[in-house]
Design a protein around this motif. Structure first.
Motif, PDB file in Angstrom:
ATOM      1  N   PHE A   2      25.456   2.694 -30.962  1.00 39.06           N
ATOM      2  CA  PHE A   2      24.325   2.605 -31.873  1.00 39.06           C
ATOM      3  C   PHE A   2      24.418   1.289 -32.630  1.00 39.06           C
ATOM      4  CE2 PHE A   2      27.804   4.425 -34.149  1.00 39.06           C
ATOM      5  CZ  PHE A   2      27.730   3.899 -35.415  1.00 39.06           C
ATOM      6  N   VAL A   3      23.368   0.978 -33.359  1.00 39.54           N
ATOM      7  CA  VAL A   3      23.273  -0.274 -34.122  1.00 39.54           C
ATOM      8  C   VAL A   3      22.918   0.070 -35.559  1.00 39.54           C
ATOM      9  CG1 VAL A   3      22.072  -2.471 -34.354  1.00 39.54           C
ATOM     10  CG2 VAL A   3      22.604  -1.585 -32.078  1.00 39.54           C
ATOM     11  N   ALA A   4      23.525  -0.658 -36.484  1.00 38.18           N
ATOM     12  CA  ALA A   4      23.245  -0.434 -37.901  1.00 38.18           C
ATOM     13  C   ALA A   4      23.153  -1.766 -38.617  1.00 38.18           C
ATOM     14  CB  ALA A   4      24.337   0.433 -38.531  1.00 38.18           C
ATOM     15  N   THR A   5      22.367  -1.801 -39.674  1.00 39.60           N
ATOM     16  CA  THR A   5      22.246  -2.951 -40.565  1.00 39.60           C
ATOM     17  C   THR A   5      22.318  -2.440 -42.000  1.00 39.60           C
ATOM     18  OG1 THR A   5      19.847  -2.871 -40.794  1.00 39.60           O
ATOM     19  CG2 THR A   5      20.720  -4.041 -38.871  1.00 39.60           C
ATOM     20  N   PRO A   6      22.413  -3.329 -42.993  1.00 40.30           N
ATOM     21  CA  PRO A   6      22.474  -2.842 -44.375  1.00 40.30           C
ATOM     22  C   PRO A   6      21.283  -1.986 -44.778  1.00 40.30           C
ATOM     23  CG  PRO A   6      23.174  -5.124 -44.283  1.00 40.30           C
ATOM     24  CD  PRO A   6      22.663  -4.784 -42.928  1.00 40.30           C
ATOM     25  N   SER A   7      20.094  -2.318 -44.306  1.00 45.21           N
ATOM     26  CA  SER A   7      18.906  -1.552 -44.680  1.00 45.21           C
ATOM     27  C   SER A   7      18.562  -0.480 -43.658  1.00 45.21           C
ATOM     28  CB  SER A   7      17.714  -2.498 -44.848  1.00 45.21           C
ATOM     29  OG  SER A   7      17.420  -3.142 -43.611  1.00 45.21           O
ATOM     30  N   GLN A   8      19.342  -0.380 -42.582  1.00 50.03           N
ATOM     31  CA  GLN A   8      19.097   0.621 -41.550  1.00 50.03           C
ATOM     32  C   GLN A   8      20.394   1.356 -41.228  1.00 50.03           C
ATOM     33  OE1 GLN A   8      16.396  -0.843 -38.280  1.00 50.03           O
ATOM     34  NE2 GLN A   8      16.751  -2.805 -39.307  1.00 50.03           N
ATOM     35  N   PRO A   9      20.882   2.149 -42.171  1.00 53.14           N
ATOM     36  CA  PRO A   9      22.116   2.906 -41.912  1.00 53.14           C
ATOM     37  C   PRO A   9      21.878   3.975 -40.852  1.00 53.14           C
ATOM     38  CG  PRO A   9      21.088   3.636 -43.940  1.00 53.14           C
ATOM     39  CD  PRO A   9      20.295   2.458 -43.478  1.00 53.14           C
ATOM     40  N   GLN A  10      22.977   4.463 -40.312  1.00 55.44           N
ATOM     41  CA  GLN A  10      22.889   5.492 -39.279  1.00 55.44           C
ATOM     42  C   GLN A  10      23.824   6.638 -39.642  1.00 55.44           C
ATOM     43  OE1 GLN A  10      20.916   5.467 -36.673  1.00 55.44           O
ATOM     44  NE2 GLN A  10      20.452   3.335 -36.124  1.00 55.44           N
ATOM     45  N   TYR A  11      23.399   7.836 -39.330  1.00 54.75           N
ATOM     46  CA  TYR A  11      24.336   8.965 -39.403  1.00 54.75           C
ATOM     47  C   TYR A  11      23.978   9.973 -38.329  1.00 54.75           C
ATOM     48  CZ  TYR A  11      20.847  11.640 -42.161  1.00 54.75           C
ATOM     49  OH  TYR A  11      19.729  12.294 -42.602  1.00 54.75           O
ATOM     50  N   PHE A  12      25.009  10.680 -37.898  1.00 53.16           N
ATOM     51  CA  PHE A  12      24.878  11.641 -36.809  1.00 53.16           C
ATOM     52  C   PHE A  12      25.669  12.891 -37.151  1.00 53.16           C
ATOM     53  CE2 PHE A  12      24.524   7.346 -35.189  1.00 53.16           C
ATOM     54  CZ  PHE A  12      23.364   7.395 -34.452  1.00 53.16           C
ATOM     55  N   LYS A  13      25.399  13.915 -36.396  1.00 51.56           N
ATOM     56  CA  LYS A  13      25.981  15.231 -36.660  1.00 51.56           C
ATOM     57  C   LYS A  13      27.039  15.552 -35.612  1.00 51.56           C
ATOM     58  CE  LYS A  13      24.538  20.092 -37.266  1.00 51.56           C
ATOM     59  NZ  LYS A  13      23.380  21.008 -37.201  1.00 51.56           N
ATOM     60  N   TYR A  14      28.106  16.190 -36.065  1.00 51.31           N
ATOM     61  CA  TYR A  14      29.137  16.664 -35.142  1.00 51.31           C
ATOM     62  C   TYR A  14      29.430  18.123 -35.439  1.00 51.31           C
ATOM     63  CZ  TYR A  14      33.522  17.154 -32.599  1.00 51.31           C
ATOM     64  OH  TYR A  14      34.506  17.594 -31.741  1.00 51.31           O
ATOM     65  N   VAL A  15      29.513  18.923 -34.383  1.00 54.02           N
ATOM     66  CA  VAL A  15      29.806  20.354 -34.495  1.00 54.02           C
ATOM     67  C   VAL A  15      31.143  20.618 -33.816  1.00 54.02           C
ATOM     68  CG1 VAL A  15      29.031  22.691 -33.977  1.00 54.02           C
ATOM     69  CG2 VAL A  15      27.348  20.898 -34.483  1.00 54.02           C
ATOM     70  N   PHE A  16      32.053  21.297 -34.520  1.00 52.28           N
ATOM     71  CA  PHE A  16      33.366  21.602 -33.949  1.00 52.28           C
ATOM     72  C   PHE A  16      33.216  22.526 -32.744  1.00 52.28           C
ATOM     73  CE2 PHE A  16      34.906  20.304 -38.132  1.00 52.28           C
ATOM     74  CZ  PHE A  16      36.056  19.603 -37.788  1.00 52.28           C
ATOM     75  N   PRO A  17      33.765  22.148 -31.598  1.00 48.98           N
ATOM     76  CA  PRO A  17      33.761  23.068 -30.459  1.00 48.98           C
ATOM     77  C   PRO A  17      34.711  24.234 -30.713  1.00 48.98           C
ATOM     78  CG  PRO A  17      34.204  20.791 -29.791  1.00 48.98           C
ATOM     79  CD  PRO A  17      34.347  20.856 -31.270  1.00 48.98           C
ATOM     80  N   ASP A  18      34.553  25.288 -29.975  1.00 53.13           N
ATOM     81  CA  ASP A  18      35.442  26.443 -30.090  1.00 53.13           C
ATOM     82  C   ASP A  18      36.861  26.037 -29.711  1.00 53.13           C
ATOM     83  OD1 ASP A  18      33.303  27.991 -30.820  1.00 53.13           O
ATOM     84  OD2 ASP A  18      32.892  28.699 -28.772  1.00 53.13           O
ATOM     85  N   GLY A  19      37.816  26.484 -30.514  1.00 53.78           N
ATOM     86  CA  GLY A  19      39.211  26.190 -30.232  1.00 53.78           C
ATOM     87  C   GLY A  19      39.707  24.868 -30.760  1.00 53.78           C
TER      88      GLY A  19
END
Length: 816
Positions: free
Chosen positions: A182-199
């Motif tokens: 992915f690409v990010a800049t100061p005015s275009q931050p990025q965030y994403f989600k992570y879900v713990f797998p079972d185990g």
């Protein structure tokens, strides 16, 4: 009408009347605002324009203070997808920016365009192109249809042209062990989600970049709204760390009740936090920061300022990794206990100890655990109860009334010393004339003093590092401690349990060395009680106080190194090195004591000198960087101390200022002269190197001086031992070879340099590396393993290297 009603029905005060009037007007406005054309009815000139909008469509429009535009989006909320709003202002006018308000279920996001971000010294950086990801509300179903609204307004009377685009983020949920760019800049931050797998109970979130700058921040936040994804608020919540090319945070499932979290990447406006230069302030009032366009894919993009191309990698950890790491650590060092037990039994069998003591190796090792608690209490009793009639050359003095320096103050002994020191060949018997009880008391002070120092040193250290770890856990600021984040396994409140666990070897092997010394001490005292002539008249005089001090110092090195690795940083590095200086100094004193038992330094003098070394270590760490005056003063003190010590060693303490030089001691004096000349060359060279290069890591530089002197003296001792037609027994030879090999491997892993507190936290993380042993231990952990074994081996070398002299009369053992 409302006015006459309230006046006739209630006699209110002026304040209450005004409040009711305002409330009535507000209700009227709210009711009117629900109808089309209410602006004209109220006399308000602003016009509200409603537009049904679609995703992936760019809307070019104009907004003024008279027109407010509301875009309505029909959105199917999915757990695995996100929504991103991008706004680009076409006008360069920044006095009256446009305001974007995104209203969605359970969340509101607002920002202005141009977006004003502040840097160092409150410098303002306006950005005309802004992109924000919408917070994803929690949904019970896999998907849910919702409406959200984007309001665009401004106070500018002139038209402000803008582009609005709302798009879906298909790859919003990240996967384990899969790279995502992915690409990010100061005015275009990025965030994403992570879900713990079972185990999976723990994961390491790695973010890599193809360029050092611009500086950025990685943050781990819970699934809550709002998401703090700007440079001025990213540190408000969660865990975060600055980065240049690499960042890594270990995240545990237990810290997130929803079994998921956000990974937020924010690019900073300036690079100073990551060690970059402070750029010239380029912006004039009203000028917006240039936005750069990425022309190719992330892997081969053209690098432009303030554009950061990164990718995620998630590495999962399981509880089995912790179990295997702990079992491996315990297994290695317990094997030394088993091996020592077997060697003790074989050695006792070889010496053909009689039936009453045939099981001594078993009984002594079983009793060592109990004896270790009261090491020197029992030893003092054993020594004080020993009959003295068999000691021919010793004067019989009361232990309670004789101090260690009493013989040195008697005129006849002064005369003896001067006569003895003029002999052509000096023997150990000439320098072993003091009562053994006095020397035992003298060398026991080494143990008691270092035990006292350890208690008073360790308690505040433990308190301080607990405070550090608490601050890290509460604030989430992972720039405080310099871990190897790519291999930092937390356990409980500890952020890098593996770096602490690997120090167990120092403690266990230090305790084992104490038990070995205790066994030898007990055997020697029993031989004295039996009036064994070999124990009374032969071999190097057996004094075990320094050995006990060395074992205690090794255990304390493990404890303080573990404390340092709770939160390694610039302010507590001396915790990890203080007892290294102690160990080096004690080893040199023990080498000197072997052939000079009567004239070795007292514990008070030795520890005072070591305290001065630690004092200079702290001064060097705090003030030594690029401080010319400090390096000049230290180099002068270093050279003068070397000269004074050389004189003291050459004349064996029998010199005074203003007196003429005494004659050298034949071959022995010549050998010492060679050693001292080499020592001065080495130390003067080290002093010149420090003055010229001024190394940043002053503590390691000081430790290198101590180790070089120790190695030089040890090499001299071995060479002189062989020159004196003495031999090295098989066990001692095995210890020497084994220790040399282990030291070589240990130093290799030490110089890998996985982190450095001499740089910024972001720059230090550029040196981070993955685990290389059992997916749990890194290079520095292996250094801990190997160095503890090497130190233990070095102690055994000192303990056994003169065993060949146990049957040689002391008047036939040369002093050197």
């Amino acid at each position: 009408m409302l006015r006459s009603y309230w006046k006739s029905r209630h006699k209110r005060g002026p304040g209450a009347y005004a409040l009711l009037l305002r409330l009535s007007a507000y209700l009227c406005l709210c009711a009117c605002a629900t109808r089309r054309g209410c602006a004209e009815e109220l006399g308000d000139p602003k016009t509200v324009v409603h537009k049904d909008a679609d995703f992936e469509v760019t809307y070019n429009d104009t907004v003024t203070s008279d027109i407010q535009t509301i875009y309505t989006f029909n959105h199917t909320v999915s757990r695995n997808k996100g929504v991103r709003v991008s706004v680009n202002v076409q006008s360069e006018q920044v006095e009256n920016p446009i305001l974007i308000v995104v209203r969605q279920k359970q969340a509101v996001l607002s920002f202005q365009v141009p977006l004003i971000l502040r840097g160092l010294y409150q410098r303002k950086y306006p950005y005309a192109h802004v992109g924000r990801t919408l917070c994803q509300p929690q949904t019970r179903a896999l998907s849910e249809t919702q409406f959200f609204f984007v309001d665009v307004s401004t106070l500018s009377s002139q038209g402000v042209h803008y582009q609005l685009r709302v798009s879906r983020v298909d790859s919003f949920t990240l996967q384990t062990d899969k790279k995502f760019s992915f690409v990010a800049t100061p005015s275009q931050p990025q965030y994403f989600k992570y879900v713990f797998p079972d185990g999976v109970d723990s994961v390491i979130v790695k973010v890599n970049s193809q360029m050092n700058f611009p500086c950025s921040v990685m943050s781990i936040q819970d699934i809550l709204c709002p998401v703090y994804d700007l440079d001025n608020n990213v540190a408000f919540i969660g865990m975060y760390q600055t980065m240049t090319t690499t960042a890594a945070i270990t995240v545990q499932r237990k810290d997130f009740p929803s079994n998921s979290f956000y990974v937020v990447i924010v690019v900073k406006t300036e690079d100073e936090a990551c060690g970059g230069p402070l750029r010239f302030y380029p912006l004039r009032p009203g000028e917006m920061k240039t936005q750069w366009v990425i022309s190719t894919k992330c892997g081969r993009l053209e690098v432009k300022p303030n554009v950061k191309c990164l990718y995620f990698v998630f590495l999962s950890l399981s509880a089995e990794v912790y179990v295997m790491g702990m079992l491996f650590c315990l297994g290695i060092f317990l094997s030394f206990y088993v091996l020592t037990f077997l060697v003790a039994c074989i050695e006792n069998k070889r010496l053909k100890i009689g039936n009453p003591q045939s099981g001594f190796c078993i009984r002594s090792l079983q009793g060592c655990t109990l004896c270790a608690v009261l090491l020197h209490v029992s030893l003092c009793l054993l020594i004080s109860e020993r009959p003295l009639d068999s000691v021919g050359r010793c004067r019989q003095e009361s232990l309670s009334s004789v101090e260690e320096d009493d013989y040195d103050t008697l005129a006849d002994i002064d005369s003896d010393k001067n006569i003895v020191r003029t002999k052509k060949f000096l023997c150990v018997s000439d320098l072993a004339r003091k009562d053994k009880r006095i020397l035992s008391k003298k060398y026991q002070i080494y143990f008691w003093n270092i035990a006292t120092i350890a208690v008073f040193y360790a308690l505040p250290v433990i308190q301080l590092v607990i405070t550090y770890q608490t601050v890290v856990n509460v604030t989430g600021n992972q720039d405080i401690c310099y871990y190897n984040f790519l291999c930092a396994h937390p356990l409980g409140a500890l952020s890098a349990f593996n770096n602490i666990l690997s120090n167990l070897g120092y403690v266990m092997l230090g305790l084992l060395f104490l038990l070995i010394v205790l066994q030898r001490d007990i055997m020697h005292n029993r031989a004295l009680l039996r009036n064994d002539l070999a124990a009374l008249e032969c071999g190097i005089p057996k004094h075990f106080g320094l050995y006990y001090a060395m074992g205690t110092a090794l255990m304390m090195e493990g404890l303080l190194s573990a404390c340092y690795h709770v939160c390694p940083n610039y302010t507590n590095f001396q915790f990890d090195t203080s007892f290294m200086y102690m160990i080096a100094g004690l080893c040199m004193l023990k080498l000197y004591q072997k052939r000079h038992p009567d004239i070795n330094a007292s514990a008070y003098t030795a520890y005072a000198c070591l305290a001065a070394v630690i004092f200079f270590s702290v001064l060097g760490v705090v003030f030594g960087k690029d401080n010319t005056a400090f390096w000049i003063v230290f180099s002068i003190i270093h050279i003068l101390a070397t000269l004074l010590l050389s004189i003291q060693l050459y004349y064996m303490g029998r010199w005074r200022l203003g007196t003429a030089c005494m004659p050298a001691l034949g071959c022995s004096g010549l050998d010492r002269m060679v050693l001292l000349v080499m020592g001065n060359i080495v130390n003067w060279s080290l002093a010149a190197y420090g003055l010229i290069e001024r190394p940043n890591d002053f503590a390691s530089y000081l430790l290198a001086i101590a180790i070089c002197n120790l190695l030089l003296y040890f090499a001299f001792y071995i060479i002189m031992k062989l020159r004196s037609n003495e031999r090295i027994q098989f066990l001692a030879l095995v210890c020497i070879l084994f220790t040399a090999v282990v030291w070589g491997f240990a130093l290799f892993f030490f110089f890998q340099g996985l982190s450095t507190w001499q740089k910024t936290p972001a720059e230090s993380r550029e040196h981070n590396r993955d685990c290389i042993l059992l997916s749990f231990f890194d290079d520095h952990d292996i250094w801990h393993f190997l160095s503890s074994i090497a130190m233990f081996g070095s102690f055994l070398v000192l303990l056994t290297m003169d065993d060949d002299l146990d049957t040689v009369q002391r008047d036939k053992i040369y002093v050197f």
